[in-house]
Design a protein around this motif. Sequence first.
Motif, PDB file in Angstrom:
ATOM      1  N   ASN A   1       2.130   9.220   4.360  1.00 41.50           N
ATOM      2  CA  ASN A   1       3.140   8.958   3.330  1.00 41.50           C
ATOM      3  C   ASN A   1       3.020   7.501   2.902  1.00 41.50           C
ATOM      4  N   ALA A   2       2.782   7.275   1.606  1.00 41.95           N
ATOM      5  CA  ALA A   2       2.521   5.915   1.114  1.00 41.95           C
ATOM      6  C   ALA A   2       3.721   5.292   0.415  1.00 41.95           C
ATOM      7  N   ARG A   3       4.893   5.905   0.485  1.00 45.95           N
ATOM      8  CA  ARG A   3       6.045   5.393  -0.257  1.00 45.95           C
ATOM      9  C   ARG A   3       6.366   3.940   0.088  1.00 45.95           C
ATOM     10  N   THR A   4       6.217   3.583   1.358  1.00 43.18           N
ATOM     11  CA  THR A   4       6.549   2.215   1.765  1.00 43.18           C
ATOM     12  C   THR A   4       5.351   1.276   1.713  1.00 43.18           C
ATOM     13  N   LYS A   5       4.203   1.763   1.278  1.00 41.87           N
ATOM     14  CA  LYS A   5       3.008   0.924   1.211  1.00 41.87           C
ATOM     15  C   LYS A   5       2.993   0.067  -0.053  1.00 41.87           C
ATOM     16  N   PHE A   6       3.863   0.407  -1.001  1.00 42.10           N
ATOM     17  CA  PHE A   6       3.905  -0.327  -2.265  1.00 42.10           C
ATOM     18  C   PHE A   6       4.854  -1.514  -2.168  1.00 42.10           C
ATOM     19  N   ASP A   7       4.620  -2.506  -3.000  1.00 39.95           N
ATOM     20  CA  ASP A   7       5.482  -3.677  -3.071  1.00 39.95           C
ATOM     21  C   ASP A   7       5.909  -3.880  -4.524  1.00 39.95           C
ATOM     22  N   PRO A   8       7.157  -3.549  -4.869  1.00 44.39           N
ATOM     23  CA  PRO A   8       8.192  -2.974  -4.001  1.00 44.39           C
ATOM     24  C   PRO A   8       7.897  -1.515  -3.673  1.00 44.39           C
ATOM     25  N   PRO A   9       8.558  -0.946  -2.648  1.00 40.67           N
ATOM     26  CA  PRO A   9       8.342   0.467  -2.319  1.00 40.67           C
ATOM     27  C   PRO A   9       8.715   1.371  -3.485  1.00 40.67           C
ATOM     28  N   LEU A  10       8.175   2.585  -3.477  1.00 40.34           N
ATOM     29  CA  LEU A  10       8.560   3.545  -4.508  1.00 40.34           C
ATOM     30  C   LEU A  10      10.069   3.788  -4.439  1.00 40.34           C
ATOM     31  N   PRO A  11      10.709   4.108  -5.563  1.00 41.09           N
ATOM     32  CA  PRO A  11      12.164   4.338  -5.568  1.00 41.09           C
ATOM     33  C   PRO A  11      12.556   5.410  -4.562  1.00 41.09           C
TER      34      PRO A  11
ATOM     35  N   GLN B   1     -15.540  10.056  25.324  1.00 39.24           N
ATOM     36  CA  GLN B   1     -14.203  10.312  25.834  1.00 39.24           C
ATOM     37  C   GLN B   1     -13.180  10.274  24.696  1.00 39.24           C
ATOM     38  N   LEU B   2     -11.950  10.640  25.005  1.00 39.53           N
ATOM     39  CA  LEU B   2     -10.901  10.749  23.993  1.00 39.53           C
ATOM     40  C   LEU B   2     -10.650   9.440  23.257  1.00 39.53           C
ATOM     41  N   GLY B   3     -10.856   8.310  23.926  1.00 40.55           N
ATOM     42  CA  GLY B   3     -10.620   7.018  23.294  1.00 40.55           C
ATOM     43  C   GLY B   3     -11.472   6.783  22.064  1.00 40.55           C
ATOM     44  N   TYR B   4     -12.666   7.383  22.025  1.00 41.42           N
ATOM     45  CA  TYR B   4     -13.538   7.230  20.856  1.00 41.42           C
ATOM     46  C   TYR B   4     -12.889   7.848  19.616  1.00 41.42           C
ATOM     47  N   ALA B   5     -12.417   9.084  19.754  1.00 41.11           N
ATOM     48  CA  ALA B   5     -11.743   9.744  18.632  1.00 41.11           C
ATOM     49  C   ALA B   5     -10.472   9.004  18.245  1.00 41.11           C
ATOM     50  N   LEU B   6      -9.767   8.476  19.241  1.00 43.24           N
ATOM     51  CA  LEU B   6      -8.510   7.783  18.987  1.00 43.24           C
ATOM     52  C   LEU B   6      -8.721   6.554  18.099  1.00 43.24           C
ATOM     53  N   GLU B   7      -9.753   5.779  18.359  1.00 42.40           N
ATOM     54  CA  GLU B   7     -10.028   4.598  17.526  1.00 42.40           C
ATOM     55  C   GLU B   7     -10.312   4.998  16.084  1.00 42.40           C
ATOM     56  N   LEU B   8     -11.041   6.094  15.891  1.00 40.05           N
ATOM     57  CA  LEU B   8     -11.336   6.566  14.534  1.00 40.05           C
ATOM     58  C   LEU B   8     -10.067   6.986  13.810  1.00 40.05           C
ATOM     59  N   VAL B   9      -9.176   7.659  14.514  1.00 38.39           N
ATOM     60  CA  VAL B   9      -7.912   8.104  13.914  1.00 38.39           C
ATOM     61  C   VAL B   9      -7.062   6.900  13.515  1.00 38.39           C
ATOM     62  N   LYS B  10      -6.951   5.925  14.389  1.00 33.51           N
ATOM     63  CA  LYS B  10      -6.128   4.743  14.111  1.00 33.51           C
ATOM     64  C   LYS B  10      -6.660   3.979  12.901  1.00 33.51           C
ATOM     65  N   LYS B  11      -7.975   3.863  12.806  1.00 32.19           N
ATOM     66  CA  LYS B  11      -8.566   3.143  11.674  1.00 32.19           C
ATOM     67  C   LYS B  11      -8.299   3.886  10.367  1.00 32.19           C
ATOM     68  N   ALA B  12      -8.418   5.197  10.389  1.00 38.69           N
ATOM     69  CA  ALA B  12      -8.180   5.974   9.172  1.00 38.69           C
ATOM     70  C   ALA B  12      -6.749   5.777   8.680  1.00 38.69           C
ATOM     71  N   LYS B  13      -5.789   5.854   9.574  1.00 40.36           N
ATOM     72  CA  LYS B  13      -4.390   5.648   9.184  1.00 40.36           C
ATOM     73  C   LYS B  13      -4.175   4.276   8.562  1.00 40.36           C
ATOM     74  N   ALA B  14      -4.814   3.267   9.133  1.00 43.87           N
ATOM     75  CA  ALA B  14      -4.610   1.890   8.671  1.00 43.87           C
ATOM     76  C   ALA B  14      -5.238   1.641   7.309  1.00 43.87           C
ATOM     77  N   ASP B  15      -6.097   2.542   6.856  1.00 47.10           N
ATOM     78  CA  ASP B  15      -6.768   2.337   5.568  1.00 47.10           C
ATOM     79  C   ASP B  15      -5.823   2.417   4.379  1.00 47.10           C
ATOM     80  N   VAL B  16      -4.685   3.093   4.544  1.00 47.10           N
ATOM     81  CA  VAL B  16      -3.810   3.365   3.398  1.00 47.10           C
ATOM     82  C   VAL B  16      -2.943   2.149   3.085  1.00 47.10           C
ATOM     83  N   THR B  17      -3.193   1.566   1.928  1.00 45.46           N
ATOM     84  CA  THR B  17      -2.451   0.413   1.409  1.00 45.46           C
ATOM     85  C   THR B  17      -2.093   0.706  -0.047  1.00 45.46           C
TER      86      THR B  17
END
Length: 460
Positions: A290-300, A324-340
């Motif tokens: 959900n990108a509503r709060t990624k905007f400045d200002p946020p979406l109404p 191990q599971l940590g490998y997949a976890l790092e990929l997931v975290k990076k993908a989430k952080a991409d949204v700006t």
Amino acid sequence: MASHQDSLVFKVRRCEAELVRPARPTPHERKRLSDVDDQEGLWFQIPGIHFYRCDGSSRDPVWAIREGLARALVFYYPFAGRLRELPGWKLVVDCNEEGVMFMEADADVTLDQFRDALQPPFPCLEELLFDVPGSSAVLDAPVLLIQVTRLKCGGFIVALRLNHTMSDAAGLVQFMKAVGEMARGANTPSILPVWERELLDARDPPRITCTHREYDQVEDTKGTLMALDDMDHRSFFFGAAQMAALRGRVPPHQRASSTFEILTACLWRCRTIALQPDPEEEVRMLCIVNARTKFDPPLPAGYYGNAFAFPVAVTRADRLCQNQLGYALELVKKAKADVTEEYMRSLADLMVIRRRPHFTVVRSFLVSDTTKAGFGDVDFGWGKAVYGGPAKGGVGAIPGVASFYIPFRNRQGEDGIVVPVCLPAPAMRRFMQELDALLKEPAPTAATTDKKSTFVLSSL
């Protein structure tokens, strides 16, 4: 594996479908969808379902919800319109007051008879959310269908289907809460709707400034899209014990990761192992952010259009399965952080430049977290829903691609997350073996127990 869903069968008697129009005249105009709204991957219907207990009153939920719907449509009048297509694959809403499709029904079953079936896959779903002939098209058809089914015990079920190009989960919940408020006697919704779809239109000139591999055009060279036959539908419960077990499987420096991140990494890896892709093929995990709060200002606050992205993690199948599971976890975290905000601007521009492509489904796993969406909080006057959320897994007509994370309280009173999964039967057996191995006690200090006999809630 037998389940209550297999055995629970009941009859539903439906009245003829009707069109519910706004209670008062509304503007006749055309409203453009945003360049994020009308991408090809959203040209399908979202099914949702809510279950409510009897409150001891003699009020008729069908009447209350029909009236609340008509009154809410005064404010959300585009939902009473019809979608049209302009040149260049551009969608607009013809706000013409034709109305929302509505059905009244009765079922010879009680809420208590559902027991563990109060999560996907639901028994007799096609009867609780009837596909009225001609109603499921994207263009020139009702954008919203609602069926209210009374139960023998006095409870009721509200099932609905929304054209996804109109709204995302947050927008749909906002509208349904407005229907509930109006059904309870409010004169206006507590959050007034905001259209303003131009906020997510492409720039002029459009320019792709971010990487969007979720829209890679990938050929299904090895037949990895799943066939519709022999599909196994099951739901898996993840409570505190299961999440503690999974958290214990990642390195100490990753254990502060969110529940969503750890659960997604786990399911993606187990699912990939189960499907046995070619080791050198790329596999993808797409998560809805959900990108509503990624905007400045946020979406109404009242914005009810699609305001999310599908950021993607990409790796080779052998790397995902062998690490191990940590490998997949790092990929997931990076993908989430991409949204700006820039990512969303670039996404809208990509839709215009590349003619609104579909997100990649080949060797892809899509997850959507609805635990904070508020489906269960929708109140038509009978209190919160016993269950409120997605009616089934999957994306449109594509089997097995998507899973939803749904808030759930099991029969023991434990709160957690239920996840519907759909896989070919042989792959489902392998998936359950992999997941069971991860959920076993990883270390003597882990605050968990072996829950292998209880985490599978249901199958169909």
